[in-house]
Design a protein around this motif. Structure first.
Motif, PDB file in Angstrom:
ATOM      1  N   PRO A 185       1.091 -12.332 -47.408  1.00  0.00           N
ATOM      2  CA  PRO A 185       1.040 -11.515 -48.621  1.00  0.00           C
ATOM      3  C   PRO A 185       2.024 -10.356 -48.527  1.00  0.00           C
ATOM      4  O   PRO A 185       2.491 -10.003 -47.432  1.00  0.00           O
ATOM      5  N   PRO A 186       2.359  -9.736 -49.639  1.00  0.00           N
ATOM      6  CA  PRO A 186       3.233  -8.561 -49.603  1.00  0.00           C
ATOM      7  C   PRO A 186       2.702  -7.499 -48.638  1.00  0.00           C
ATOM      8  O   PRO A 186       1.514  -7.190 -48.622  1.00  0.00           O
ATOM      9  N   GLY A 187       3.604  -6.984 -47.791  1.00  0.00           N
ATOM     10  CA  GLY A 187       3.252  -5.915 -46.865  1.00  0.00           C
ATOM     11  C   GLY A 187       2.539  -6.357 -45.601  1.00  0.00           C
ATOM     12  O   GLY A 187       2.198  -5.510 -44.777  1.00  0.00           O
ATOM     13  N   GLU A 188       2.310  -7.666 -45.410  1.00  0.00           N
ATOM     14  CA  GLU A 188       1.538  -8.136 -44.259  1.00  0.00           C
ATOM     15  C   GLU A 188       2.392  -8.717 -43.132  1.00  0.00           C
ATOM     16  O   GLU A 188       1.865  -9.045 -42.071  1.00  0.00           O
ATOM     17  N   ALA A 189       3.694  -8.860 -43.330  1.00  0.00           N
ATOM     18  CA  ALA A 189       4.551  -9.428 -42.286  1.00  0.00           C
ATOM     19  C   ALA A 189       4.654  -8.464 -41.105  1.00  0.00           C
ATOM     20  O   ALA A 189       4.783  -7.255 -41.285  1.00  0.00           O
ATOM     21  N   LYS A 190       4.584  -9.009 -39.907  1.00  0.00           N
ATOM     22  CA  LYS A 190       4.658  -8.208 -38.679  1.00  0.00           C
ATOM     23  C   LYS A 190       5.791  -8.716 -37.796  1.00  0.00           C
ATOM     24  O   LYS A 190       6.226  -9.859 -37.922  1.00  0.00           O
ATOM     25  N   GLY A 191       6.240  -7.858 -36.889  1.00  0.00           N
ATOM     26  CA  GLY A 191       7.324  -8.226 -36.000  1.00  0.00           C
ATOM     27  C   GLY A 191       7.100  -7.728 -34.596  1.00  0.00           C
ATOM     28  O   GLY A 191       5.971  -7.426 -34.193  1.00  0.00           O
ATOM     29  N   ALA A 192       8.189  -7.644 -33.843  1.00  0.00           N
ATOM     30  CA  ALA A 192       8.147  -7.160 -32.461  1.00  0.00           C
ATOM     31  C   ALA A 192       9.069  -5.948 -32.366  1.00  0.00           C
ATOM     32  O   ALA A 192      10.281  -6.099 -32.241  1.00  0.00           O
ATOM     33  N   PRO A 193       8.512  -4.726 -32.462  1.00  0.00           N
ATOM     34  CA  PRO A 193       9.346  -3.524 -32.379  1.00  0.00           C
ATOM     35  C   PRO A 193       9.989  -3.383 -31.002  1.00  0.00           C
ATOM     36  O   PRO A 193       9.802  -4.232 -30.129  1.00  0.00           O
ATOM     37  N   ASP A 194      10.694  -2.289 -30.811  1.00  0.00           N
ATOM     38  CA  ASP A 194      11.538  -2.059 -29.635  1.00  0.00           C
ATOM     39  C   ASP A 194      10.868  -2.485 -28.327  1.00  0.00           C
ATOM     40  O   ASP A 194       9.806  -1.973 -27.967  1.00  0.00           O
ATOM     41  N   HIS A 195      11.507  -3.421 -27.624  1.00  0.00           N
ATOM     42  CA  HIS A 195      11.000  -3.926 -26.344  1.00  0.00           C
ATOM     43  C   HIS A 195      12.189  -4.370 -25.498  1.00  0.00           C
ATOM     44  O   HIS A 195      13.218  -4.774 -26.030  1.00  0.00           O
ATOM     45  N   PRO A 196      12.069  -4.310 -24.158  1.00  0.00           N
ATOM     46  CA  PRO A 196      13.216  -4.628 -23.298  1.00  0.00           C
ATOM     47  C   PRO A 196      13.272  -6.107 -22.915  1.00  0.00           C
ATOM     48  O   PRO A 196      12.279  -6.830 -22.992  1.00  0.00           O
ATOM     49  N   HIS A 197      14.472  -6.538 -22.496  1.00  0.00           N
ATOM     50  CA  HIS A 197      14.688  -7.852 -21.883  1.00  0.00           C
ATOM     51  C   HIS A 197      15.678  -7.686 -20.746  1.00  0.00           C
ATOM     52  O   HIS A 197      16.643  -6.921 -20.857  1.00  0.00           O
TER      53      HIS A 197
ATOM     54  N   MET B 242       6.254 -19.510 -34.331  1.00  0.00           N
ATOM     55  CA  MET B 242       5.766 -18.451 -35.213  1.00  0.00           C
ATOM     56  C   MET B 242       5.497 -19.056 -36.591  1.00  0.00           C
ATOM     57  O   MET B 242       6.412 -19.493 -37.268  1.00  0.00           O
ATOM     58  N   GLY B 243       4.213 -19.116 -36.981  1.00  0.00           N
ATOM     59  CA  GLY B 243       3.866 -19.766 -38.228  1.00  0.00           C
ATOM     60  C   GLY B 243       3.724 -21.271 -38.017  1.00  0.00           C
ATOM     61  O   GLY B 243       3.559 -21.736 -36.888  1.00  0.00           O
ATOM     62  N   PRO B 244       3.797 -22.043 -39.135  1.00  0.00           N
ATOM     63  CA  PRO B 244       4.067 -21.591 -40.505  1.00  0.00           C
ATOM     64  C   PRO B 244       2.868 -20.857 -41.103  1.00  0.00           C
ATOM     65  O   PRO B 244       1.726 -21.253 -40.897  1.00  0.00           O
ATOM     66  N   VAL B 245       3.183 -19.781 -41.835  1.00  0.00           N
ATOM     67  CA  VAL B 245       2.125 -18.990 -42.437  1.00  0.00           C
ATOM     68  C   VAL B 245       2.637 -18.353 -43.720  1.00  0.00           C
ATOM     69  O   VAL B 245       3.802 -17.977 -43.819  1.00  0.00           O
TER      70      VAL B 245
ATOM     71  N   ARG C  43       8.411  -6.712 -48.075  1.00  0.00           N
ATOM     72  CA  ARG C  43       7.901  -6.129 -49.321  1.00  0.00           C
ATOM     73  C   ARG C  43       7.279  -7.192 -50.225  1.00  0.00           C
ATOM     74  O   ARG C  43       6.195  -6.995 -50.781  1.00  0.00           O
ATOM     75  N   THR C  44       7.940  -8.344 -50.350  1.00  0.00           N
ATOM     76  CA  THR C  44       7.482  -9.369 -51.290  1.00  0.00           C
ATOM     77  C   THR C  44       6.510 -10.364 -50.664  1.00  0.00           C
ATOM     78  O   THR C  44       5.725 -10.998 -51.367  1.00  0.00           O
ATOM     79  N   GLY C  45       6.575 -10.510 -49.320  1.00  0.00           N
ATOM     80  CA  GLY C  45       5.802 -11.552 -48.669  1.00  0.00           C
ATOM     81  C   GLY C  45       6.472 -12.901 -48.833  1.00  0.00           C
ATOM     82  O   GLY C  45       7.538 -13.033 -49.448  1.00  0.00           O
ATOM     83  N   GLY C  46       5.880 -13.919 -48.268  1.00  0.00           N
ATOM     84  CA  GLY C  46       6.446 -15.262 -48.365  1.00  0.00           C
ATOM     85  C   GLY C  46       6.072 -16.095 -47.155  1.00  0.00           C
ATOM     86  O   GLY C  46       5.230 -15.713 -46.338  1.00  0.00           O
TER      87      GLY C  46
END
Length: 295
Positions: free
Chosen positions: A55-67, A49-52, A119-122
């Motif tokens: 910007p603020p507010g642009e980070a994404k993730g993986a919401p509720d999912h099963p394993h 994942m990345g490196p990337v 919120r801040t990005g990075g």
């Protein structure tokens, strides 16, 4: 034959990672599973994942999912992630932290950017590896091993040109704090220019290296691999040779494990031994028997 007199594994194949989207739409580099290279028993998946820079507010993730039926290993290099699951486990991972999650009988899991980071990005960078579980452990209760960066052992060669973070297994006489269901090595090497190491790998292990910075030479043939390539080793010798012949630090993960050699059926986030077990896993998730995340 290596410089230590031990036999050295040759190179079986060099694989280019492909870019794909995961979760809410974040980009990963993936050497497997891809067409023609679906798994490397007992490893099912490797995502970088990345490196990337986000910007603020642009980070994404993986919401509720099963394993169900395998282990998920998250290793964060940069950024911060929050996680929670239907078993009531929750926490946050930061730079250098590792989470070794054994899904076993099943959990619903969420992996999202930490709120302040979102919120801040990075800068975000990390890895996720899926490790198959043997049939006897497929339906074990879920468990977690979480190690902050300070608890992950680090070793160096006498000349200081090679450093290794020992996430699982052993290197340079240092053992990991994490225990695994089957024998696994998971090592993060940093080789400075001119750095070289012969890492012992048991003969019954499948082993591969994934380069995510710089370039290096591998095996007795000196096969070249660069950023974004995975090197698959043969399993007929005692050591693997890693060498930095470039002008920049070489960063790589070296993983090895005992192949399970068991029947496997895979459907999305379910990895079982039979089709009927996969159908049951899907029904258990759909009916809510895997629970839900309480927030």
């Amino acid at each position: 034959m290596s410089k230590t007199g031990k036999s050295t594994r040759s190179i079986q194949q060099v694989v280019d990672a492909v870019r794909t989207l995961e979760g809410e739409g974040f980009v990963v580099r993936r050497p497997f599973p891809i067409p023609g290279f679906m798994q490397f028993d007992p490893f099912l998946l490797l995502d970088e994942m990345g490196p990337v820079e986000l910007p603020p507010g642009e980070a994404k993730g993986a919401p509720d999912h099963p394993h169900r039926g395998f282990e998920t290993v998250s290793y964060i290099l940069e950024g911060r992630h929050e996680h929670a699951d239907s078993a009531g486990h929750a926490g946050e991972l930061g730079p250098g932290d590792v989470q070794w999650m054994t899904a076993g009988a099943g959990v619903v899991h969420s992996e999202m950017p930490a709120r302040e980071f979102a919120r801040t990005g990075g800068r975000m960078h990390g890895f996720q590896v899926w490790v198959n579980l043997p049939k006897r452990d497929k339906m074990m209760p879920p468990r977690y091993q979480e190690l902050p960066s300070a608890r992950i052992p680090v070793a160096s060669t006498p000349d200081g040109r090679v450093k290794v973070k020992v996430i699982a297994g052993e290197s340079l006489g240092v053992r990991a704090a994490i225990d695994t269901r089957t024998p696994i090595q998971y090592l993060h090497f940093t080789l400075e220019p001119g750095g070289r190491i012969e890492q012992p790998v048991p003969r019954d292990h499948n082993a591969f290296a994934y380069v995510f910075g710089g370039e290096g030479r591998f095996g007795p043939e000196g096969t070249r691999a660069v950023d974004g390539q995975a090197v698959l080793f043969t399993n007929d010798a005692d050591t693997v040779v890693l060498e930095n012949t470039g002008n920049e630090p070489l960063q790589l993960l070296l993983l090895s494990g005992v192949p399970l050699k068991e029947p496997m059926v895979r459907y999305g986030p379910f990895v079982m031994n039979t089709k009927s077990e996969i159908i049951q896993a899907f029904e258990d998730y759909q009916s809510g028997r895997m629970g839900r995340i309480h927030r």
